[in-house]
Design a protein around this motif. Structure first.
Motif, PDB file in Angstrom:
ATOM      1  N   ASP A 182       0.813  -1.212   0.000  1.00 15.75           N
ATOM      2  CA  ASP A 182       0.000   0.000   0.000  1.00 15.75           C
ATOM      3  C   ASP A 182       0.851   1.270   0.000  1.00 15.75           C
ATOM      4  O   ASP A 182       0.291   2.375  -0.006  1.00 15.75           O
ATOM      5  N   PRO A 238       2.725   2.953  -2.263  1.00 14.66           N
ATOM      6  CA  PRO A 238       2.467   3.980  -3.290  1.00 14.66           C
ATOM      7  C   PRO A 238       1.132   4.695  -3.092  1.00 14.66           C
ATOM      8  O   PRO A 238       1.053   5.922  -3.284  1.00 14.66           O
ATOM      9  N   ALA A 239       0.096   3.963  -2.720  1.00 22.32           N
ATOM     10  CA  ALA A 239      -1.215   4.582  -2.515  1.00 22.32           C
ATOM     11  C   ALA A 239      -1.173   5.542  -1.334  1.00 22.32           C
ATOM     12  O   ALA A 239      -1.779   6.625  -1.374  1.00 22.32           O
ATOM     13  N   GLU A 270       1.500   7.157  -0.218  1.00 20.01           N
ATOM     14  CA  GLU A 270       2.282   8.322  -0.617  1.00 20.01           C
ATOM     15  C   GLU A 270       1.457   9.264  -1.494  1.00 20.01           C
ATOM     16  O   GLU A 270       1.557  10.493  -1.380  1.00 20.01           O
ATOM     17  N   GLN A 271       0.622   8.691  -2.361  1.00 18.46           N
ATOM     18  CA  GLN A 271      -0.241   9.514  -3.208  1.00 18.46           C
ATOM     19  C   GLN A 271      -1.249  10.282  -2.354  1.00 18.46           C
ATOM     20  O   GLN A 271      -1.539  11.455  -2.612  1.00 18.46           O
ATOM     21  N   LEU A 272      -1.791   9.623  -1.333  1.00 15.23           N
ATOM     22  CA  LEU A 272      -2.748  10.281  -0.443  1.00 15.23           C
ATOM     23  C   LEU A 272      -2.064  11.399   0.347  1.00 15.23           C
ATOM     24  O   LEU A 272      -2.614  12.498   0.485  1.00 15.23           O
ATOM     25  N   ALA A 284       0.381  13.157  -0.548  1.00 14.99           N
ATOM     26  CA  ALA A 284       0.733  14.249  -1.459  1.00 14.99           C
ATOM     27  C   ALA A 284      -0.433  15.185  -1.739  1.00 14.99           C
ATOM     28  O   ALA A 284      -0.222  16.275  -2.283  1.00 14.99           O
ATOM     29  N   THR A 285      -1.654  14.801  -1.349  1.00 15.39           N
ATOM     30  CA  THR A 285      -2.795  15.680  -1.598  1.00 15.39           C
ATOM     31  C   THR A 285      -2.749  16.929  -0.724  1.00 15.39           C
ATOM     32  O   THR A 285      -3.373  17.941  -1.061  1.00 15.39           O
ATOM     33  N   THR A 288       4.400  12.033   6.242  1.00 20.43           N
ATOM     34  CA  THR A 288       5.196  11.869   5.021  1.00 20.43           C
ATOM     35  C   THR A 288       6.662  11.615   5.346  1.00 20.43           C
ATOM     36  O   THR A 288       7.276  10.697   4.796  1.00 20.43           O
ATOM     37  N   ARG A 317       8.533   8.029   4.535  1.00 24.02           N
ATOM     38  CA  ARG A 317       9.674   8.014   3.618  1.00 24.02           C
ATOM     39  C   ARG A 317      10.928   7.494   4.300  1.00 24.02           C
ATOM     40  O   ARG A 317      11.749   6.828   3.673  1.00 24.02           O
TER      41      ARG A 317
END
Length: 302
Positions: free
Chosen positions: A35, A37-38, A40-42, A44-45, A54, A58
């Motif tokens: 999970d 990548p998902a 990290e995408q969340l 980034a919002t 974050t 990381r």
């Protein structure tokens, strides 16, 4: 996708996942390495609001549960198009991209995990609903209104003369000033939660170049300090802003923060912080420097 050895799924993580599933009837789950990548995408919002999680994700390079019985886990709520909301669940509980209703659901899940935590903080609606849904009592303090502020340009305020990054030799003075600030802000000594851990954190901030001080040339005392408590490539979050009591009222806060911003913008394009709404003097100083409000946090301390 980030490459690393996937952490082993510990029995404690399995037990936590089972409790979360039962309590929420499967609406909340414990995230795994796949999970990442998902998540990290969340994150980034909203890079400013989510910088703390974050930076930690990381550093770990994974959304998977941490090692050990008390290892942190990340909870998630899924929708038709993927991950809708998440919640960092360690010694601090931090909702990510959650609405009030999702915060409530995450609170049910967190309550079922029976963890000992130091705080809940994040977007005000989600954090406050999360806290209420845990059913926990005995909070030491609830701070429901904390402006989240940011700045993206060097301040027009002249930076405080002599403000600089702390060096290793500054450690004793930085530790003393940091402990004084912590005790004043939270009402108890940081050493009560583990002296060695606290000293290690202060030393780590210095070694990373994330501690800024200004020293009185006559007394050699630190008169202003701040640190970057969370750092990502997009945002640095300022924490621990402190002016020595004997030097308050001399106009050090604004120039000191201007120096902090100058250093912070060398690390990321945005510098952020959050502050208690009742601390009007600090808010005025931050606004003079050029910070503007971009959201509202809430913090519950235990």
């Amino acid at each position: 996708m980030l490459r690393q050895r996937v952490p082993l799924w510990s029995p404690s993580a399995d037990a936590a996942a089972a409790r979360v599933h039962r309590a929420t009837r499967g609406e909340v789950r414990v995230l795994g390495h796949g999970d990442t990548p998902a998540l990290e995408q969340l994150l980034a919002t909203d890079p400013v609001a989510n910088v703390s999680v974050t930076a930690t994700v990381r550093a770990r390079r994974s959304a998977a549960p941490g090692k050990g019985r008390n290892g942190a886990v990340v909870l998630g709520i899924d929708g038709e198009n993927g991950l809708l909301a998440a919640c960092w669940t360690g010694s601090n509980i931090i909702p990510v991209a959650a609405t009030a209703a999702q915060g409530e659901l995450l609170g049910v899940a967190v309550g079922a995990m029976r963890r000992r935590v130091a705080s809940i903080y994040g977007g005000a609606d989600a954090a406050l609903h999360l806290f209420e849904a845990t059913g926990w009592t005995g909070a030491r303090d609830v701070r429901p209104d904390q402006p989240l502020m940011s700045i993206t340009e060097v301040s027009e305020v002249e930076p405080l003369a002599g403000a600089r990054l702390s060096q290793s030799g500054d450690f004793p003075r930085v530790e003393t000033a940091s402990a004084a600030m912590f005790t004043e802000e939270l009402g108890f000594s940081p050493y009560a939660q583990g002296a060695s851990q606290y000293r290690e954190r202060v030393r780590g901030l210095i070694n990373a170049g994330h501690s800024i001080i200004a020293v009185d040339p006559e007394t050699s005392e630190i008169v202003f300090k701040a640190e970057f408590g969370a750092v990502s490539p997009e945002v640095v979050q300022v924490q621990g802003v402190w002016v020595r009591p004997s030097h308050r009222g001399r106009g050090l806060a604004g120039p000191g923060m201007a120096a902090v911003v100058e250093h912070g913008l060398k690390l990321a394009p945005t510098v952020s912080l959050y502050v208690n709404s009742y601390n009007t003097a600090a808010i005025r100083a931050y606004e003079r420097v050029g910070f503007t409000q971009v959201g509202t946090f809430a913090t519950i301390l235990f």
